[in-house]
Design a protein around this motif. Structure first.
Motif, PDB file in Angstrom:
ATOM      1  N   THR A 162     -45.016 101.993  78.652  1.00 12.50           N
ATOM      2  CA  THR A 162     -45.775 103.041  79.655  1.00 12.50           C
ATOM      3  C   THR A 162     -44.852 103.834  80.299  1.00 12.50           C
ATOM      4  O   THR A 162     -43.663 103.223  80.890  1.00 12.50           O
ATOM      5  N   GLN A 163     -45.188 105.055  80.270  1.00 11.35           N
ATOM      6  CA  GLN A 163     -44.360 106.066  81.553  1.00 11.35           C
ATOM      7  C   GLN A 163     -45.515 106.521  82.363  1.00 11.35           C
ATOM      8  O   GLN A 163     -45.108 107.080  83.579  1.00 11.35           O
ATOM      9  N   ASP A 164     -46.853 106.557  82.087  1.00 12.06           N
ATOM     10  CA  ASP A 164     -47.875 106.883  82.940  1.00 12.06           C
ATOM     11  C   ASP A 164     -49.060 105.950  82.773  1.00 12.06           C
ATOM     12  O   ASP A 164     -49.849 105.971  82.048  1.00 12.06           O
ATOM     13  N   GLU A 165     -49.049 105.017  84.223  1.00 10.39           N
ATOM     14  CA  GLU A 165     -49.726 103.821  84.153  1.00 10.39           C
ATOM     15  C   GLU A 165     -51.310 104.377  84.064  1.00 10.39           C
ATOM     16  O   GLU A 165     -52.217 103.407  83.547  1.00 10.39           O
ATOM     17  N   HIS A 184     -52.668 106.668  82.391  1.00 11.39           N
ATOM     18  CA  HIS A 184     -53.269 107.152  81.110  1.00 11.39           C
ATOM     19  C   HIS A 184     -52.714 106.158  79.922  1.00 11.39           C
ATOM     20  O   HIS A 184     -53.419 106.501  78.909  1.00 11.39           O
ATOM     21  N   GLN A 185     -52.007 105.302  80.316  1.00 12.36           N
ATOM     22  CA  GLN A 185     -51.495 104.632  79.147  1.00 12.36           C
ATOM     23  C   GLN A 185     -51.320 103.054  79.425  1.00 12.36           C
ATOM     24  O   GLN A 185     -51.362 102.532  80.846  1.00 12.36           O
ATOM     25  N   ILE A 186     -51.254 102.228  78.389  1.00 16.07           N
ATOM     26  CA  ILE A 186     -50.905 100.488  78.680  1.00 16.07           C
ATOM     27  C   ILE A 186     -50.088 100.345  77.316  1.00 16.07           C
ATOM     28  O   ILE A 186     -49.998 100.656  76.316  1.00 16.07           O
ATOM     29  N   SER A 187     -49.180  99.052  77.804  1.00 18.68           N
ATOM     30  CA  SER A 187     -48.335  98.696  76.823  1.00 18.68           C
ATOM     31  C   SER A 187     -48.941  98.041  75.972  1.00 18.68           C
ATOM     32  O   SER A 187     -49.860  97.449  76.006  1.00 18.68           O
ATOM     33  N   LEU A 188     -48.242  98.135  74.629  1.00 12.82           N
ATOM     34  CA  LEU A 188     -49.023  97.402  73.528  1.00 12.82           C
ATOM     35  C   LEU A 188     -48.991  95.679  73.832  1.00 12.82           C
ATOM     36  O   LEU A 188     -49.905  95.265  73.450  1.00 12.82           O
ATOM     37  N   LYS A 189     -48.178  95.346  74.702  1.00 16.47           N
ATOM     38  CA  LYS A 189     -48.034  93.839  75.056  1.00 16.47           C
ATOM     39  C   LYS A 189     -49.363  93.537  75.719  1.00 16.47           C
ATOM     40  O   LYS A 189     -50.004  92.750  75.537  1.00 16.47           O
ATOM     41  N   ASP A 190     -49.591  94.506  76.900  1.00 12.43           N
ATOM     42  CA  ASP A 190     -50.953  94.186  77.628  1.00 12.43           C
ATOM     43  C   ASP A 190     -52.096  94.534  76.944  1.00 12.43           C
ATOM     44  O   ASP A 190     -53.117  93.879  77.179  1.00 12.43           O
ATOM     45  N   ALA A 191     -52.058  95.311  75.894  1.00  8.93           N
ATOM     46  CA  ALA A 191     -53.334  95.591  74.936  1.00  8.93           C
ATOM     47  C   ALA A 191     -53.847  94.571  74.495  1.00  8.93           C
ATOM     48  O   ALA A 191     -55.034  94.518  73.949  1.00  8.93           O
ATOM     49  N   GLN A 192     -52.805  93.474  73.798  1.00 11.24           N
ATOM     50  CA  GLN A 192     -53.152  92.638  73.062  1.00 11.24           C
ATOM     51  C   GLN A 192     -54.187  91.521  73.510  1.00 11.24           C
ATOM     52  O   GLN A 192     -55.036  90.788  73.002  1.00 11.24           O
ATOM     53  N   GLN A 193     -54.344  91.452  75.153  1.00  9.10           N
ATOM     54  CA  GLN A 193     -55.247  90.600  75.486  1.00  9.10           C
ATOM     55  C   GLN A 193     -56.868  91.049  75.605  1.00  9.10           C
ATOM     56  O   GLN A 193     -58.009  90.435  75.976  1.00  9.10           O
ATOM     57  N   TYR A 194     -56.949  92.437  75.047  1.00  4.68           N
ATOM     58  CA  TYR A 194     -58.320  92.954  74.877  1.00  4.68           C
ATOM     59  C   TYR A 194     -58.994  92.647  73.649  1.00  4.68           C
ATOM     60  O   TYR A 194     -58.220  92.508  72.596  1.00  4.68           O
ATOM     61  N   PRO A 195     -60.484  92.746  73.528  1.00  7.99           N
ATOM     62  CA  PRO A 195     -61.101  92.344  72.352  1.00  7.99           C
ATOM     63  C   PRO A 195     -60.513  93.416  71.331  1.00  7.99           C
ATOM     64  O   PRO A 195     -60.379  94.599  71.428  1.00  7.99           O
TER      65      PRO A 195
END
Length: 390
Positions: free
Chosen positions: A69-72, A74-85
């Motif tokens: 992420t460079q702009d939190e 508007h963006q989310i890291s691939l690692k953090d996104a894995q916790q979402y359905p």
């Protein structure tokens, strides 16, 4: 205001005003999304959700999945996104909760203002939807107060104005008086819909006839034309659409009961019911009843009818202050010139017009196109417009 109290207040207000709760909640959520963007920056696709059980607001924003992420905002890291359905992948969008710690206080203030505003808007829309399709109908109302723009009539779910030009000169109106009015115009308005009603419109007579005369309501008797001078006299031309029906008798009723009910509602306004005829000479003669007519000379090019009457019938044919002749002209759409027999000389070459039945209780063709186009036109028009002219 506590979280639970906000939801309870919304429930009470919507129940009291008979408004859909989901509509108010949706408005609050939209307003809070706007507030969030104003407070925390232009985050795209922000959604605010109200939990109607707990009363808590939650803010969600869509973010782009990236490796780093460079702009939190508007963006989310691939690692953090894995916790979402659904475990969104790279370059996909995911909805993330971004509720600020102090958002509850801001939400409560915004919600209060929005609720009041949207309740007013919702009431306006409900009233408009209730009456917009009822133009041209008779409504029951109660006179509530008098204002410079006219008499204010309470219709139950809305207020309507009865302007001076839509009042009947001979009628006297008083506070709390119940009366039937004709709905002329519904305008959405800025704060609340503006409804204009009339006691002088010829449509009121038409609707009263539909109520009192079943044959008119079901279409076996047709109201071909109406000419009205409010508070004084009305002429109605009728025709039967079915053989064996007397259109005049159907409107008058046994012992005059039907027409008398309408006369009573109009506070003694006289009503002449005459038979329609496709032949101009006969129709003009009928329209001049109760005066007797010897002959009618029709001048098609000038759209003028020259009427010969017995000397003793001239005053009756013309009527008081010319009213009978004037109404006959409006009813037929022809200019009517009346002469007594002794002055006609050799002009009576047309065949005598046989007498037709007429009903007298002690316009032109009905066309909704004669309604005013705007509220300003309606409130400023001259007294006779829309009442008995085409």
């Amino acid at each position: 205001m506590a979280k639970g109290e906000l939801v309870q207040a919304i429930r009470l207000l919507t129940a009291e005003r008979d408004l859909p709760m989901d509509r108010i909640i949706e408005a609050v959520q939209e307003a809070l999304a706007t507030t969030y963007k104003r407070q925390y920056g232009p985050t795209p696709d922000v959604r605010v959700e109200l939990d109607t059980d707990s009363g808590e607001f939650r803010v969600y924003a869509e973010k782009l999945v990236v490796i780093e992420t460079q702009d939190e905002s508007h963006q989310i890291s691939l690692k953090d996104a894995q916790q979402y359905p659904g475990e969104p992948g790279l370059n996909e969008m995911v909805e993330v909760e971004v509720t600020p710690p102090n958002f509850g206080r801001i939400a409560a203030q915004t919600a209060k203002q929005t609720i009041l505003q949207r309740i007013q808007e919702a009431e306006r829309d409900l009233v408009y939807d209730e009456y917009a399709n009822r133009e041209g109908e008779i409504l029951n109302g109660i006179i509530e107060r008098v204002e410079p723009r006219g008499i204010i009539v309470n219709l139950g779910k809305a207020e309507a104005v009865l302007p001076l030009q839509e009042q009947v000169p001979r009628e006297r109106y008083r506070i709390t008086q119940r009366l039937k009015v004709y709905l002329v115009k519904v305008d959405r308005g800025v704060r609340m819909p503006q409804l204009v009603v009339s006691r002088a419109h010829r449509g009121l007579v038409r609707r009263l006839l539909e109520v009192e005369v079943p044959e008119v309501f079901n279409g076996t008797v047709e109201l071909k034309a109406i000419a009205r001078e409010p508070g004084s006299r009305t002429k109605v031309a009728v025709a039967a659409r079915q053989e064996g029906i007397d259109p005049v008798g159907a409107c008058v009723g046994q012992h005059g009961v039907r027409i008398q009910n309408i006369v009573n509602e109009l506070n003694g306004e006289k009503i002449d019911v005459v038979p329609w005829d496709d032949h101009t000479d006969k129709f003009v003669a009928n329209a001049l009843r109760p005066a007797q007519v010897i002959a009618v000379l029709v001048h098609d090019a000038e759209r003028r009818a020259e009427v010969i009457v017995p000397d003793g019938q001239l005053s009756l044919a013309i009527g008081k202050e010319g009213q009978n002749a004037r109404l006959a002209a409006k009813l037929t759409g022809w200019k009517v010139d009346i002469k007594k027999e002794s002055d006609a000389g050799g002009e009576t070459q047309e065949a005598p017009v046989p007498p037709e039945p007429v009903a007298v209780a002690p316009g032109l063709p009905l066309d909704p196109a004669d309604e005013p186009a705007t509220m300003a036109e309606l409130l400023e028009r001259v007294p006779n417009e829309g009442r008995d002219e085409a």
